[in-house]
Design a protein around this motif. Sequence first.
Motif, PDB file in Angstrom:
ATOM      1  N   PRO A  98       1.871  16.206  -8.965  1.00  0.00           N
ATOM      2  CA  PRO A  98       0.474  15.866  -8.705  1.00  0.00           C
ATOM      3  C   PRO A  98       0.230  14.397  -8.363  1.00  0.00           C
ATOM      4  O   PRO A  98      -0.805  14.071  -7.790  1.00  0.00           O
ATOM      5  N   ASP A  99       1.150  13.512  -8.709  1.00  0.00           N
ATOM      6  CA  ASP A  99       0.961  12.084  -8.443  1.00  0.00           C
ATOM      7  C   ASP A  99       2.067  11.531  -7.555  1.00  0.00           C
ATOM      8  O   ASP A  99       2.519  10.390  -7.742  1.00  0.00           O
ATOM      9  N   ALA A 100       2.508  12.314  -6.579  1.00  0.00           N
ATOM     10  CA  ALA A 100       3.570  11.827  -5.682  1.00  0.00           C
ATOM     11  C   ALA A 100       3.091  10.563  -4.981  1.00  0.00           C
ATOM     12  O   ALA A 100       1.918  10.413  -4.639  1.00  0.00           O
ATOM     13  N   TYR A 101       4.013   9.661  -4.805  1.00  0.00           N
ATOM     14  CA  TYR A 101       3.742   8.339  -4.238  1.00  0.00           C
ATOM     15  C   TYR A 101       4.456   8.277  -2.894  1.00  0.00           C
ATOM     16  O   TYR A 101       5.675   8.448  -2.822  1.00  0.00           O
ATOM     17  N   LEU A 102       3.709   8.074  -1.824  1.00  0.00           N
ATOM     18  CA  LEU A 102       4.239   8.130  -0.460  1.00  0.00           C
ATOM     19  C   LEU A 102       4.117   6.756   0.191  1.00  0.00           C
ATOM     20  O   LEU A 102       3.023   6.218   0.315  1.00  0.00           O
ATOM     21  N   ARG A 103       5.254   6.204   0.593  1.00  0.00           N
ATOM     22  CA  ARG A 103       5.286   4.837   1.113  1.00  0.00           C
ATOM     23  C   ARG A 103       5.811   4.815   2.546  1.00  0.00           C
ATOM     24  O   ARG A 103       6.847   5.392   2.852  1.00  0.00           O
ATOM     25  N   VAL A 104       5.095   4.127   3.435  1.00  0.00           N
ATOM     26  CA  VAL A 104       5.542   3.913   4.816  1.00  0.00           C
ATOM     27  C   VAL A 104       6.672   2.891   4.803  1.00  0.00           C
ATOM     28  O   VAL A 104       6.585   1.869   4.127  1.00  0.00           O
ATOM     29  N   VAL A 105       7.735   3.189   5.565  1.00  0.00           N
ATOM     30  CA  VAL A 105       8.871   2.272   5.664  1.00  0.00           C
ATOM     31  C   VAL A 105       9.271   2.085   7.126  1.00  0.00           C
ATOM     32  O   VAL A 105       9.099   2.967   7.952  1.00  0.00           O
ATOM     33  N   CYS A 106       9.769   0.916   7.423  1.00  0.00           N
ATOM     34  CA  CYS A 106      10.411   0.582   8.706  1.00  0.00           C
ATOM     35  C   CYS A 106       9.607   0.921   9.962  1.00  0.00           C
ATOM     36  O   CYS A 106      10.108   1.607  10.854  1.00  0.00           O
ATOM     37  N   PRO A 107       8.376   0.434  10.094  1.00  0.00           N
ATOM     38  CA  PRO A 107       7.688   0.681  11.365  1.00  0.00           C
ATOM     39  C   PRO A 107       8.418  -0.037  12.500  1.00  0.00           C
ATOM     40  O   PRO A 107       8.867  -1.172  12.332  1.00  0.00           O
ATOM     41  N   GLN A 108       8.567   0.651  13.619  1.00  0.00           N
ATOM     42  CA  GLN A 108       9.236   0.090  14.797  1.00  0.00           C
ATOM     43  C   GLN A 108       8.424   0.443  16.035  1.00  0.00           C
ATOM     44  O   GLN A 108       7.859   1.527  16.115  1.00  0.00           O
ATOM     45  N   MET A 167       0.841  -1.178   0.000  1.00  0.00           N
ATOM     46  CA  MET A 167       0.000   0.000   0.000  1.00  0.00           C
ATOM     47  C   MET A 167       0.885   1.239   0.000  1.00  0.00           C
ATOM     48  O   MET A 167       2.039   1.206   0.412  1.00  0.00           O
ATOM     49  N   ALA A 168       0.319   2.305  -0.467  1.00  0.00           N
ATOM     50  CA  ALA A 168       0.977   3.605  -0.444  1.00  0.00           C
ATOM     51  C   ALA A 168      -0.124   4.663  -0.520  1.00  0.00           C
ATOM     52  O   ALA A 168      -1.311   4.328  -0.617  1.00  0.00           O
ATOM     53  N   LEU A 169       0.281   5.905  -0.472  1.00  0.00           N
ATOM     54  CA  LEU A 169      -0.650   7.012  -0.646  1.00  0.00           C
ATOM     55  C   LEU A 169      -0.207   7.825  -1.853  1.00  0.00           C
ATOM     56  O   LEU A 169       0.985   7.954  -2.122  1.00  0.00           O
ATOM     57  N   LYS A 170      -1.182   8.365  -2.556  1.00  0.00           N
ATOM     58  CA  LYS A 170      -0.884   9.258  -3.667  1.00  0.00           C
ATOM     59  C   LYS A 170      -1.482  10.618  -3.343  1.00  0.00           C
ATOM     60  O   LYS A 170      -2.629  10.709  -2.898  1.00  0.00           O
ATOM     61  N   LYS A 171      -0.673  11.663  -3.547  1.00  0.00           N
ATOM     62  CA  LYS A 171      -1.175  13.011  -3.308  1.00  0.00           C
ATOM     63  C   LYS A 171      -0.264  14.008  -3.988  1.00  0.00           C
ATOM     64  O   LYS A 171       0.867  13.701  -4.332  1.00  0.00           O
ATOM     65  N   THR A 172      -0.755  15.199  -4.167  1.00  0.00           N
ATOM     66  CA  THR A 172       0.040  16.273  -4.742  1.00  0.00           C
ATOM     67  C   THR A 172       0.950  16.846  -3.664  1.00  0.00           C
ATOM     68  O   THR A 172       0.497  17.134  -2.551  1.00  0.00           O
ATOM     69  N   ILE A 173       2.226  16.976  -3.994  1.00  0.00           N
ATOM     70  CA  ILE A 173       3.173  17.629  -3.089  1.00  0.00           C
ATOM     71  C   ILE A 173       4.003  18.629  -3.894  1.00  0.00           C
ATOM     72  O   ILE A 173       4.060  18.560  -5.114  1.00  0.00           O
ATOM     73  N   ILE A 174       4.604  19.552  -3.179  1.00  0.00           N
ATOM     74  CA  ILE A 174       5.571  20.474  -3.779  1.00  0.00           C
ATOM     75  C   ILE A 174       6.948  20.001  -3.323  1.00  0.00           C
ATOM     76  O   ILE A 174       7.212  19.897  -2.130  1.00  0.00           O
ATOM     77  N   TYR A 175       7.802  19.704  -4.281  1.00  0.00           N
ATOM     78  CA  TYR A 175       9.156  19.248  -3.972  1.00  0.00           C
ATOM     79  C   TYR A 175      10.146  20.186  -4.639  1.00  0.00           C
ATOM     80  O   TYR A 175      10.218  20.247  -5.872  1.00  0.00           O
ATOM     81  N   LYS A 176      10.867  20.941  -3.816  1.00  0.00           N
ATOM     82  CA  LYS A 176      11.862  21.902  -4.330  1.00  0.00           C
ATOM     83  C   LYS A 176      11.269  22.775  -5.432  1.00  0.00           C
ATOM     84  O   LYS A 176      11.812  22.883  -6.518  1.00  0.00           O
ATOM     85  N   THR A 177      10.118  23.349  -5.148  1.00  0.00           N
ATOM     86  CA  THR A 177       9.350  24.263  -6.019  1.00  0.00           C
ATOM     87  C   THR A 177       8.692  23.575  -7.215  1.00  0.00           C
ATOM     88  O   THR A 177       8.080  24.238  -8.044  1.00  0.00           O
ATOM     89  N   ILE A 178       8.788  22.259  -7.310  1.00  0.00           N
ATOM     90  CA  ILE A 178       8.164  21.523  -8.420  1.00  0.00           C
ATOM     91  C   ILE A 178       6.878  20.875  -7.920  1.00  0.00           C
ATOM     92  O   ILE A 178       6.868  20.173  -6.904  1.00  0.00           O
ATOM     93  N   ASN A 179       5.792  21.103  -8.644  1.00  0.00           N
ATOM     94  CA  ASN A 179       4.506  20.511  -8.305  1.00  0.00           C
ATOM     95  C   ASN A 179       4.463  19.066  -8.816  1.00  0.00           C
ATOM     96  O   ASN A 179       4.632  18.825 -10.008  1.00  0.00           O
ATOM     97  N   VAL A 235      -4.876   9.599  -1.414  1.00  0.00           N
ATOM     98  CA  VAL A 235      -5.646   8.458  -1.916  1.00  0.00           C
ATOM     99  C   VAL A 235      -4.849   7.180  -1.692  1.00  0.00           C
ATOM    100  O   VAL A 235      -3.649   7.130  -1.965  1.00  0.00           O
ATOM    101  N   ASP A 236      -5.527   6.125  -1.208  1.00  0.00           N
ATOM    102  CA  ASP A 236      -4.879   4.824  -1.040  1.00  0.00           C
ATOM    103  C   ASP A 236      -4.523   4.242  -2.407  1.00  0.00           C
ATOM    104  O   ASP A 236      -5.321   4.317  -3.345  1.00  0.00           O
ATOM    105  N   VAL A 237      -3.340   3.648  -2.494  1.00  0.00           N
ATOM    106  CA  VAL A 237      -2.912   2.967  -3.709  1.00  0.00           C
ATOM    107  C   VAL A 237      -2.450   1.570  -3.305  1.00  0.00           C
ATOM    108  O   VAL A 237      -1.552   1.432  -2.475  1.00  0.00           O
ATOM    109  N   LEU A 238      -3.087   0.565  -3.862  1.00  0.00           N
ATOM    110  CA  LEU A 238      -2.668  -0.813  -3.601  1.00  0.00           C
ATOM    111  C   LEU A 238      -1.541  -1.166  -4.549  1.00  0.00           C
ATOM    112  O   LEU A 238      -1.550  -0.790  -5.717  1.00  0.00           O
ATOM    113  N   GLU A 239      -0.558  -1.882  -4.039  1.00  0.00           N
ATOM    114  CA  GLU A 239       0.570  -2.308  -4.865  1.00  0.00           C
ATOM    115  C   GLU A 239       0.274  -3.674  -5.454  1.00  0.00           C
ATOM    116  O   GLU A 239      -0.629  -4.383  -5.005  1.00  0.00           O
ATOM    117  N   VAL A 240       1.006  -4.058  -6.460  1.00  0.00           N
ATOM    118  CA  VAL A 240       0.800  -5.330  -7.144  1.00  0.00           C
ATOM    119  C   VAL A 240       0.816  -6.469  -6.134  1.00  0.00           C
ATOM    120  O   VAL A 240       1.703  -6.555  -5.296  1.00  0.00           O
TER     121      VAL A 240
END
Length: 99
Positions: A15-25, A1-13, A90-95
């Motif tokens: 719209p389909d940024a992919y955000l993934r949770v890593v290493c829960p402890q 799973m991941a999330l998709k959302k619009t982000i601004i990265y170093k002044t670049i828009n 938005v939730d995004v399911l991975e393969v």
Amino acid sequence: MALKKTIIYKTINLPDAYLRVVCPQFDLTKKTMSFGVWAFASQDAAGDWNNSLDGAATTYADVPYDMAGANAYEQAYTHLKSLPDFAGAVDVLEVGQPS
């Protein structure tokens, strides 16, 4: 799973940024957890960890965790979606993930 959302990265828009949770402890009591969130420009870019956006990783700590609840990743994504910075994500399911 991941999330998709619009982000601004170093002044670049992105719209389909992919955000993934890593290493829960978990802490020693297993009542809170910490985890990272890695950002990628798109879902296609997320196929290779080396494509993560430099400087866009974030760590979350002292997040409540319920041992009897969903798995750590699901609880992490649920927590993120409760935060104002992730409004509209938005939730995004991975393969291979069940829907």
